[in-house]
Design a protein around this motif. Sequence first.
Motif, mmCIF file in Angstrom:
data_model
loop_
_atom_site.group_PDB
_atom_site.id
_atom_site.type_symbol
_atom_site.label_atom_id
_atom_site.label_comp_id
_atom_site.label_asym_id
_atom_site.label_seq_id
_atom_site.Cartn_x
_atom_site.Cartn_y
_atom_site.Cartn_z
ATOM 1 N N THR A 266 43.241 16.129 60.353
ATOM 2 C CA THR A 266 43.294 14.715 60.894
ATOM 3 C C THR A 266 41.714 15.112 62.037
ATOM 4 O OG1 THR A 266 45.352 14.164 61.412
ATOM 5 C CG2 THR A 266 43.876 12.901 61.730
ATOM 6 N N GLY A 267 40.882 14.178 61.484
ATOM 7 C CA GLY A 267 39.852 14.142 63.036
ATOM 8 C C GLY A 267 38.619 14.638 61.829
ATOM 9 N N THR A 268 38.488 15.703 61.205
ATOM 10 C CA THR A 268 37.594 16.548 60.764
ATOM 11 C C THR A 268 37.070 16.690 59.534
ATOM 12 O OG1 THR A 268 39.058 18.097 59.259
ATOM 13 C CG2 THR A 268 38.624 18.509 62.172
ATOM 14 N N ASP A 269 36.124 16.827 58.963
ATOM 15 C CA ASP A 269 35.283 16.800 57.453
ATOM 16 C C ASP A 269 35.881 18.405 56.336
ATOM 17 O OD1 ASP A 269 33.969 18.628 58.640
ATOM 18 O OD2 ASP A 269 32.298 17.735 57.812
ATOM 19 N N TYR A 270 36.939 18.839 56.870
ATOM 20 C CA TYR A 270 36.947 19.869 56.463
ATOM 21 C C TYR A 270 38.314 19.411 55.184
ATOM 22 C CZ TYR A 270 37.027 22.335 60.457
ATOM 23 O OH TYR A 270 36.379 23.063 62.210
ATOM 24 N N PRO A 271 38.234 20.161 54.007
ATOM 25 C CA PRO A 271 38.471 19.750 52.108
ATOM 26 C C PRO A 271 39.726 19.834 52.547
ATOM 27 C CG PRO A 271 37.592 22.865 52.968
ATOM 28 C CD PRO A 271 36.902 22.007 53.739
ATOM 29 N N ALA A 272 40.230 19.600 52.526
ATOM 30 C CA ALA A 272 41.827 19.396 52.229
ATOM 31 C C ALA A 272 42.739 20.478 50.930
ATOM 32 C CB ALA A 272 42.859 18.062 51.556
ATOM 33 N N THR A 273 44.194 20.962 51.350
ATOM 34 C CA THR A 273 45.311 21.849 51.134
ATOM 35 C C THR A 273 45.606 20.823 49.958
ATOM 36 O OG1 THR A 273 46.466 22.148 52.587
ATOM 37 C CG2 THR A 273 44.176 23.704 52.061
ATOM 38 N N LEU A 274 46.037 21.828 48.803
ATOM 39 C CA LEU A 274 47.436 21.027 48.192
ATOM 40 C C LEU A 274 48.960 22.022 48.337
ATOM 41 C CD1 LEU A 274 47.916 19.287 46.526
ATOM 42 C CD2 LEU A 274 47.613 20.925 44.368
ATOM 43 N N ASN A 275 49.671 21.409 49.337
ATOM 44 C CA ASN A 275 50.723 22.163 49.022
ATOM 45 C C ASN A 275 52.392 22.052 48.600
ATOM 46 O OD1 ASN A 275 49.295 23.501 51.826
ATOM 47 N ND2 ASN A 275 50.080 21.929 53.397
ATOM 48 N N ASP A 276 52.370 22.641 48.020
ATOM 49 C CA ASP A 276 53.635 22.488 46.775
ATOM 50 C C ASP A 276 54.984 23.387 47.890
ATOM 51 O OD1 ASP A 276 55.001 22.518 44.879
ATOM 52 O OD2 ASP A 276 53.439 22.982 42.932
ATOM 53 N N LEU A 277 55.824 22.281 47.851
ATOM 54 C CA LEU A 277 57.252 23.306 48.288
ATOM 55 C C LEU A 277 58.199 23.061 47.675
ATOM 56 C CD1 LEU A 277 58.712 23.880 50.469
ATOM 57 C CD2 LEU A 277 59.446 21.412 51.596
ATOM 58 N N SER A 278 58.761 24.312 47.158
ATOM 59 C CA SER A 278 59.816 24.096 46.395
ATOM 60 C C SER A 278 61.258 25.074 47.111
ATOM 61 C CB SER A 278 59.934 25.248 44.822
ATOM 62 O OG SER A 278 58.666 24.401 44.114
ATOM 63 N N LEU A 291 53.655 27.311 47.846
ATOM 64 C CA LEU A 291 52.065 27.258 47.602
ATOM 65 C C LEU A 291 51.175 26.522 48.117
ATOM 66 C CD1 LEU A 291 51.480 29.332 45.078
ATOM 67 C CD2 LEU A 291 51.333 26.981 43.427
ATOM 68 N N ILE A 292 50.531 27.685 48.325
ATOM 69 C CA ILE A 292 49.433 26.699 48.969
ATOM 70 C C ILE A 292 48.052 26.429 48.097
ATOM 71 C CG2 ILE A 292 47.770 26.485 51.086
ATOM 72 C CD1 ILE A 292 49.704 27.931 52.925
ATOM 73 N N GLU A 293 47.057 25.536 47.865
ATOM 74 C CA GLU A 293 45.988 26.013 47.003
ATOM 75 C C GLU A 293 44.674 25.531 48.060
ATOM 76 O OE1 GLU A 293 45.645 23.833 43.068
ATOM 77 O OE2 GLU A 293 43.599 22.546 43.674
#
Length: 326
Positions: A266-278, A291-293
């Motif tokens: 929040t509040g940054t221009d850092y790229p987002a990750t994709l978090n795949d919870l199983s 699994l984090i992308e």
Amino acid sequence: MPVTDVTTDPEALTMTLTADFAAPVERLWQAFTDPRQLEQFWGPPGWPATFTSFDLEPGGRAVYRMTGPRGERSYGSWEFLGVDAPRSFEVLDAFADEDGTPLADMPQSRMVFGFETTDGGSRLRNVTHFASAEALEQVVAMGAVQGATMAMNQLDRVLEGLRAYAQGKGTRTEILDDQHVRITRLIEGPIDLVWRAHHESELLQQWLLGPDGWRMSVCEVDPRVGGHYRYQWQPLEGTEDETFGFDGETLVIDAPHRAVTTEHMTGTDYPATLNDLSLYEEDGATLITLLIEYPDAQTRDIVLATGMTDGMEASYARLEGALAGV
């Protein structure tokens, strides 16, 4: 890793995958012929498989779908050509539509799954036969070698059982490639409670705290596809200037088994990750797999260097304590 070799032979029109396992042939056969076990590893990370039918006899058919991290779906079908338990089975493998009907414009192939005893356990030899060099090239270009390798390398945990695979090992982080990291942690508790603990604010605020000395000051959750969440933490002793948080959107929900979300600081221009919870339950314990992308290897390494694994282990230890009181 179980996979020892994957080779393609343009002259013979084959792709051959070989993998060794510390389990008897009968156990390996069971994993490949029980659809509930097969779907734990048949899809590569990020694309888990769900078998909607499985008729293991000559002339019988199996139909499955694989669901991607953004909700994409890919369908496939097998027609069983021969079954010789526990040594081998042979199928006609096809890309399919959602009803399981093979797609006429996509290549079909003949796959032979062979199982043999070795000094250390058992060996899988999976030979895929193609109708033409063009069909082989097309499937390889689609990532078949990497996908098959990553899928089969998930099989150890199925063969061992969850407790033997994960109990007592704490939070484990595996680098899969430049963009993907897999985190696993066995939690003592049923899957329904572990799922609730990831999606109910009251429970989240009891355990998702990271290192000691912090509290979760904001916890807003909307666990629906298209819903958004926002978390914020601040030190127990400090000022509001020291707060940080994450926000994101839910892309996939399949309660109580899988949730895929984006995660942005929040509040940054850092790229987002994709978090795949199983989540997967066995014998009263639930294996969490995250699994984090990442956008690239540099971002991955920066995040891992923050001590993320240790922070997650502290949180997961709190999670087990929180579940004991529910």
